[in-house]
Design a protein around this motif. Structure first.
Motif, PDB file in Angstrom:
ATOM      1  N   CYS A 269      -0.409   1.182   8.784  1.00 57.72           N
ATOM      2  CA  CYS A 269      -1.307   2.013   7.978  1.00 57.72           C
ATOM      3  C   CYS A 269      -2.681   2.181   8.625  1.00 57.72           C
TER       4      CYS A 269
ATOM      5  N   LEU B  14      -7.336  -8.677   5.928  1.00 61.90           N
ATOM      6  CA  LEU B  14      -7.597  -8.353   7.343  1.00 61.90           C
ATOM      7  C   LEU B  14      -8.359  -7.039   7.511  1.00 61.90           C
TER       8      LEU B  14
ATOM      9  N   ILE C 125       0.846  -1.202   0.000  1.00 67.24           N
ATOM     10  CA  ILE C 125       0.000   0.000   0.000  1.00 67.24           C
ATOM     11  C   ILE C 125       0.880   1.250   0.000  1.00 67.24           C
TER      12      ILE C 125
ATOM     13  N   CYS D 249      -6.501  -5.995   1.273  1.00 75.91           N
ATOM     14  CA  CYS D 249      -5.978  -6.730   2.426  1.00 75.91           C
ATOM     15  C   CYS D 249      -7.085  -7.563   3.063  1.00 75.91           C
TER      16      CYS D 249
ATOM     17  N   CYS E  66      -5.127   2.877   5.402  1.00 81.43           N
ATOM     18  CA  CYS E  66      -6.140   1.964   5.937  1.00 81.43           C
ATOM     19  C   CYS E  66      -7.027   2.696   6.941  1.00 81.43           C
TER      20      CYS E  66
HETATM   21  S1  SF4 Z   1      -2.823  -2.058   8.330  1.00 81.03           S
HETATM   22 FE1  SF4 Z   1      -4.370  -3.616   8.613  1.00 81.03          FE
HETATM   23  S2  SF4 Z   1      -5.833  -3.321   6.935  1.00 81.03           S
HETATM   24 FE2  SF4 Z   1      -3.984  -2.189   6.434  1.00 81.03          FE
HETATM   25  S3  SF4 Z   1      -2.816  -3.621   5.191  1.00 81.03           S
HETATM   26 FE3  SF4 Z   1      -2.075  -3.891   7.302  1.00 81.03          FE
HETATM   27  S4  SF4 Z   1      -3.342  -5.509   8.155  1.00 81.03           S
HETATM   28 FE4  SF4 Z   1      -4.340  -4.838   6.273  1.00 81.03          FE
END
Ligand code: SF4
Lengths: 82, 380
Positions: free
Chosen positions: B356, B342, B330, B340, B364
């Motif tokens: 992030c 998650l 990212i 992602c 994020c």
């Molecule tokens: S910060 Fe969280 S949402 Fe963003 S890429 Fe990493 S794990 Fe995924």
């Protein structure tokens, strides 16, 4: 950390500091990185330090640019575009 | 509030959006991939819903300019190690305290288990603490780009003038131009997993310090336009319009939309202070970008006594990032938060897995806070 809102100088303090106001919130700011700051100036502040002074003339020029942005749109509409 | 409201005018925003649409149509179906380098812009773009105002041809790509996000885990682990030394008080900016290091440890968790970690909003607070706690060693965890670097320089000089023996800085300051050059260079390489870009929305306040001149490498060496943009929504829209006009007319110049705060030469006083206090490391590791030559700063030899890295022996090993976390991709613009697995499920601002998701400038966190990407969201 980088989102700074312009702060208005309301009082010059000893030791190179100034009291600033942002929408009623008062904060002391260090002037160590800028010169010639006066009452009523607007400052860009980061982590308690003024990084630069806003230039009112340039601000006005930019505002004028926004208003002008509509001009080509109107021209395009007149030609039946968009 | 002056210099705020007039830069957020809704009717003008619609007008600018219309002008952008007209300009994008002139491209006859081409895409405009524009990177906002700075996390402050990422935040502003989502906060004001700008992607919804833009035509589909304009793609905003988030860049690496979030100071908290780009710091690699090993440096966070080093800060935790410093904080755990007896009699040390580690002062950190708030966002940094929640970023997970290795083994999901963070400064916040270290504090909960007894380390003396204190949140500061200015390095000046660390100096005050050093004066009021003479029996403690105060270490300032310095992070950030050219905006936070000059303030660190000021307090170091102050500490020296005050003859403070219990103040030091763990220096992690990084520079914008080397990261920009890396993006431009990697963008030419098909195997580099970095998107090709058509132009850059340049940082606001970093540029108040360094000026617009350093960005000329993008235009002269790589033929990419750069527009230095203010943080308000009309600033961002106007800058996008200026970039589209440059692309459509085959130009690649550095333009300055944020002339009310930025000049070509920048803040000379701040630049001189930075030169006096810091020197360039041979290389510095960035999350997602790897080790970039001449991209990080450390303290000059004349400030060696206040350099935490020289003062405290650190034994930090490189750690494995959480493999599912897409932060590295990212940060170089190759992926979006919604890519992602998650995002929004396991990883939220209350329980961040990657950097992030911590700072409001992180992509994020910006997506999550403003309800983006809950499903594949093409608009952003
Ligand atoms: S910060 Fe969280 S949402 Fe963003 S890429 Fe990493 S794990 Fe995924």
């Amino acid at each position: 950390m980088c989102l700074a809102i312009p702060a208005c100088v309301v009082e010059l303090l000893p030791d190179g500091m100034a009291m600033t106001d942002i929408g009623g919130v008062r904060r002391p700011v260090s002037l160590a990185l800028v010169d010639d700051v006066g009452l009523g100036d607007y400052l860009i502040v980061h982590v308690g330090f003024a990084l630069s002074k806003l230039d009112p003339e340039e601000a006005q020029k930019t505002l004028d640019l926004f208003t002008e942005a509509g001009v080509p749109v109107r021209a395009a509409e007149a030609k039946g575009g968009v | 509030m002056k210099y705020i409201e007039e830069f957020r005018d809704r009717a003008l925003a619609d007008k600018l959006a219309e002008a952008i649409r007209v300009e994008a149509q002139a491209g006859r179906g081409r895409l405009y991939r524009l990177m906002e380098f700075c996390g402050g812009h990422t935040h502003a773009i989502f906060r004001f819903g700008l992607p919804d105002l833009l035509p589909p041809q304009v793609k905003l790509v988030h860049g690496p300019g979030c100071p908290v996000c780009v710091l690699p885990m090993a440096r966070i682990d080093a800060a935790i190690q410093i904080a755990q030394i007896p009699d040390v008080v580690l002062c950190s900016y708030g966002d940094m305290m929640r970023v997970p290091g290795g083994k999901r440890m963070s400064l916040m968790k270290a504090k909960a288990s007894g380390a003396d970690v204190r949140m500061v909003t200015s390095p000046a607070e660390a100096i005050n603490l050093a004066q009021s706690l003479p029996d403690k060693q105060i270490v300032f965890f310095a992070i950030g780009f050219e905006t936070t670097t000059p303030p660190t320089a000021v307090v170091l000089k102050q500490a020296r003038a005050l003859g403070l023996k219990n103040f030091s800085v763990f220096c992690n300051h990084v520079l914008t131009p080397p990261a920009l050059r890396w993006l431009l260079e990697s963008g030419k390489d098909a195997d580099a997993d970095v998107p090709e870009l058509d132009g850059f929305i340049g940082p606001s306040h970093v540029s108040a310090i360094i000026g617009t001149k350093p960005y000329e490498i993008a235009t002269s060496d790589y033929g990419k336009p750069v527009v230095i943009a203010g943080f308000e929504p009309l600033d961002v829209l106007q800058s996008i319009l200026m970039l589209l006009r440059q692309v459509n007319s085959g130009q690649a110049k550095v333009e300055n939309e944020y002339a009310r705060a930025v000049t070509r030469g920048g803040n000379i006083k701040a630049q001189e202070l930075m030169r006096e206090v810091f020197f360039l490391r041979d290389a510095f590791e960035w999350r997602g970008l790897g080790s970039l030559p001449h991209s990080g700063l450390r303290l000059n030899d004349s400030f060696a006594a206040m350099d935490a890295e020289r003062r405290f022996p650190l034994t930090v090993e490189a750690v494995q990032e959480n493999r599912a976390c897409q932060c590295p991709a990212i940060l170089r613009g190759a992926k979006q938060p919604a890519d992602c697995p998650l995002f929004g499920k396991v990883c939220t601002p209350d329980n961040p897995i990657g950097s992030c998701m911590v700072s409001s400038e992180g992509s994020c966190a910006a997506w999550y806070s403003y309800g983006r990407g809950r499903k594949n969201d093409e608009a952003a």
